[in-house]
Design a protein around this motif. Sequence first.
Motif, short mmCIF file in Angstrom:
data_model
loop_
_atom_site.label_atom_id
_atom_site.label_comp_id
_atom_site.label_asym_id
_atom_site.label_seq_id
_atom_site.Cartn_x
_atom_site.Cartn_y
_atom_site.Cartn_z
N GLU A 179 8.12 52.35 76.11
CA GLU A 179 8.55 52.16 74.70
C GLU A 179 7.39 52.61 73.83
O GLU A 179 7.74 53.28 72.52
N THR A 180 6.11 52.64 74.05
CA THR A 180 4.96 53.02 73.04
C THR A 180 5.00 54.37 73.13
O THR A 180 5.00 55.22 72.04
N ALA A 181 5.02 55.15 74.47
CA ALA A 181 5.17 56.59 74.33
C ALA A 181 6.23 57.10 73.63
O ALA A 181 6.04 58.10 73.10
N ALA A 182 7.45 56.30 73.85
CA ALA A 182 8.69 56.93 73.37
C ALA A 182 8.69 56.95 71.66
O ALA A 182 9.30 57.86 70.88
N GLU A 183 7.97 55.89 71.11
CA GLU A 183 7.70 55.71 69.79
C GLU A 183 6.84 56.92 68.96
O GLU A 183 7.33 57.57 68.15
N LEU A 184 5.94 57.45 69.87
CA LEU A 184 5.25 58.52 69.72
C LEU A 184 5.86 59.95 69.57
O LEU A 184 5.77 60.77 69.18
N ASP A 185 6.73 60.09 70.92
CA ASP A 185 7.41 61.33 71.50
C ASP A 185 8.99 60.92 71.95
O ASP A 185 8.94 60.98 73.09
N SER A 186 9.73 60.61 71.02
CA SER A 186 11.21 60.12 71.68
C SER A 186 11.67 61.23 72.66
O SER A 186 12.53 61.14 73.33
N GLU A 187 11.30 62.55 71.95
CA GLU A 187 12.22 63.73 72.67
C GLU A 187 11.62 63.81 73.91
O GLU A 187 12.24 64.01 75.20
N GLU A 188 10.38 63.61 74.53
CA GLU A 188 9.79 63.66 75.73
C GLU A 188 10.02 62.52 76.55
O GLU A 188 10.27 62.50 77.78
N TYR A 189 9.94 61.26 75.99
CA TYR A 189 9.95 60.08 76.83
C TYR A 189 10.99 59.06 76.63
O TYR A 189 11.19 58.05 77.09
N GLY A 190 12.10 59.44 75.77
CA GLY A 190 13.33 58.67 75.39
C GLY A 190 13.95 58.35 76.49
O GLY A 190 14.49 57.46 76.83
N SER A 191 14.39 59.68 77.21
CA SER A 191 15.26 59.62 78.38
C SER A 191 14.50 58.58 79.69
O SER A 191 15.31 57.72 80.19
#
Length: 570
Positions: free
Chosen positions: A256-268
């Motif tokens: 969740e933290t990573a997706a906030e910083l880079d949603s394109e890479e870690y959202g999926s």
Amino acid sequence: MLQELSITNFAIIEKLNLSLDQGLTVLTGETGAGKSIIIDAIQLLCGGRGSSEFVRHGEKKAELEGLFLLEDEHHPCYDQAKKVGIDIEDAQIVLRREISANGKSVCRVNGKLVTIAIMREIGTSLVDIHGQHEHQELMNAASHIRLLDQFGDDEIAQAKDNYLQIYKQYDETLKKIKQLSENEQQMAHRLDLIQFQLNEIQNANISLNEDDQLLEEKKRLMNFEKLFESVQIGYDALRSEGKGLDWVGLVMNQLETAAELDSEEYGSLLESVSNCFYLLEDVAHQLNHALEGLEFDPERLNFIESRLNEINQLKRKYGSSIEEIMEYAATIEEEIETLTNRESHIENLNRTLKSLRQDLFLEAKQLSELRKKWATKLTEAIHHELQQLYMDKTVFEVRFVVSATDLDEKRDPFQKDGVDILEFYISTNPGEPLKPLSKVASGGELSRMMLALKTIFSKHQGITSIIFDEVDTGVSGRVAQAIGEKIYQISIHSQVLCISHLPQVAALADSHLFISKTINEGRTTSSVDYLQAGDQIKEIARMISGVEMTDLTKQHAKELLQLASTMKQI
């Protein structure tokens, strides 16, 4: 047709392999050379009676094997083989028989062990052997009605089928009446028995698949401890502190933290882990619910054991499955109703029988009239054949001993083949009364009579191979020529093997086999040679002149072959 024949250690034959063709194959040779031994081998291969005397002296066993090709897809062999679980592939059937020195026989059809009776049933539909002193089918009065029906072809077949459909209903109704009219005491005993059986099944109150469900439940109860332990460990692995769900939750929080910083890479990735977390959480909830519901009940296990035992007792008595037990219950329930109201059922069946009898009588009359019509045609055809065999004074008749026109509707003479009883009669000399064909003495006249019948019936019998063993004995001259031509005509519709001493017959052969015997180291052995044109002329010349052969007899042999060739082209 018989395509291949293998004979090993049979009488004076040590080893013999024959490849046979369609048409007329003639076997010739000196008396005692072994011609009839080959026919004996085929006869045994088709279920004839064997003995240890057929085994070559000094050998442990005789071996016979024949490969037959079934050119007709409706050949009776298919049905006969199916009845005993024999597969026929590529329209081929192999008969094999071994006869040991102690007299025991081993029979196989397409590799499967069978009894002599089964081999005989199949063999007789493949090969018809007719010898000078063997009457076989045409001399059996019981087979005459079937031969006439075959001659009548589709017209009689249709009428017979119409008759047979009603006859089956008629016969079944008769059996039911007989069963219901049996001894009253026996009926009462039968009623008591099946009523008891029905009560036992109904009181058990079984249901479809109940035994399978009980066995599954029994399995769970008998393995309760192991099941409880497995579910508990699985639940703990997910829900205990620091176990599966905690770690998956930690991964989800970090993504969740990573997706906030880079949603394109870690959202999926976050979405996938989140789905897994909630699925595992649901599994943990279900496991917890299962643990709460798991409870060992020894009384339930005892009940299941008792119930399964009750069901197994019913299976031993009434069927191998619950479905079969319930079907049996339905059958005897119907029988109970019939026996309870026996008188009214008999009355209804008698009314049905009367109606069927009237219909059957009409069909029997139609069948009988058609048979008489075709009997006239058969008589004409037989007389035509006999004229060509120089028996123009011979009289042939299909005599109806009993027919439908002689009966009234009150009698019950109905059989599977109708009501007709008929037999072939002949008189070979003017002024002599007609006599049953089955009682005519054998000889030259009988041989010609049989050939006339064979010429006609070979088109209808469906026999794969027909064998004539010296049926031309006692004739000569123009009669011999006529016999040869008749045998050749039969070979147009069926493969024919013929042992003959007549040069007129040998000249008509499509394949000519010469049988001879030799003595080697004090042992006699038969052998077979396939004769080509030059050798065939020599053999026919030998048959004409005997021991001494002259240029004149060779010329005569050539003329016979030329005449035969001309006759075949007509």
